[in-house]
Write an enzyme that holds these catalytic residues in place. Sequence first.
Site, mmCIF file in Angstrom:
data_model
loop_
_atom_site.group_PDB
_atom_site.id
_atom_site.type_symbol
_atom_site.label_atom_id
_atom_site.label_comp_id
_atom_site.label_asym_id
_atom_site.label_seq_id
_atom_site.Cartn_x
_atom_site.Cartn_y
_atom_site.Cartn_z
ATOM 1 N N SER A 78 39.440 40.678 33.258
ATOM 2 C CA SER A 78 38.824 39.380 33.527
ATOM 3 C C SER A 78 37.748 39.547 34.593
ATOM 4 O O SER A 78 37.942 40.289 35.569
ATOM 5 C CB SER A 78 39.877 38.379 33.995
ATOM 6 O OG SER A 78 39.310 37.100 34.187
ATOM 7 N N GLU A 79 36.619 38.840 34.417
ATOM 8 C CA GLU A 79 35.472 39.011 35.312
ATOM 9 C C GLU A 79 35.733 38.558 36.738
ATOM 10 O O GLU A 79 34.951 38.877 37.636
ATOM 11 C CB GLU A 79 34.265 38.257 34.782
ATOM 12 C CG GLU A 79 33.758 38.736 33.448
ATOM 13 C CD GLU A 79 33.661 37.611 32.445
ATOM 14 O OE1 GLU A 79 32.569 37.058 32.270
ATOM 15 O OE2 GLU A 79 34.700 37.280 31.838
ATOM 16 N N ASN A 80 36.802 37.799 36.954
ATOM 17 C CA ASN A 80 37.099 37.417 38.327
ATOM 18 C C ASN A 80 37.961 38.458 39.040
ATOM 19 O O ASN A 80 38.365 38.258 40.176
ATOM 20 C CB ASN A 80 37.772 36.037 38.386
ATOM 21 C CG ASN A 80 39.060 35.977 37.597
ATOM 22 O OD1 ASN A 80 39.189 36.631 36.565
ATOM 23 N ND2 ASN A 80 40.015 35.188 38.050
#
Length: 224
Positions: free
Chosen positions: A50-52
């Site tokens: 996930s990009e976070n």
Amino acid sequence: MPDKVRLTREQIAKRAALELPDGAYVNLGWGIPNLIADHLPPGITVYFQSENGILGMGRRAKPGEEDYDLVDAMKVPVTLVPGASFFHQADAHLMTRGGHLDVAVLGGFQVSENGDLANWKIPGAKGSGAIGGAMDIAAGAKTLIICMEHTTKEGLPKIVKECSYPLTSLGCVDCIVTDLAVIDVHDTGLTLREVAPGWSAREVQALTGATLSVPTQVPEIRLS
């Protein structure tokens, strides 16, 4: 053909999940792709990124499991698989840019016959659009799958000869999973692999803005 039943968003996600190889590192985009983690086939292990800043993200949290300090890039509460790790968001984007993702699954507004992707802005829509990390993901993933409805709400094709919307990336798409079909993107164009139950190749072609190469036998979409 308004009376014909199309796949639901959940069914599109379930079909796309069958494209993921065992052991793959996978990024899921917003919308339909974000549903895929709940539909992995039995016996398959996939490491969702996930990009976070998560590697090893599991399915969405069920009611009562939510921890709002543990969310995906859409701020949806999620779970983790054993061995999951956390890191800075900048490092997450370095993973996408550096070619470390085996597969990415993104949503789309348009896909062209040569695999160009437009998925961040619809001309005339309010606001400046939402590109996010899609350009880096589309360019950096080894395999890119697009999940979307086959047509717009107005019935216009979203698979087209040439994109008219602002582009995300050129020649990046490998496979398209819609509510009507599974389509492979090759250097020579688009090949129809599967059709939704009750639909024919001819009907799918009529709702597609680019020419599809159609094998002699086109099976119905399988969901397991």
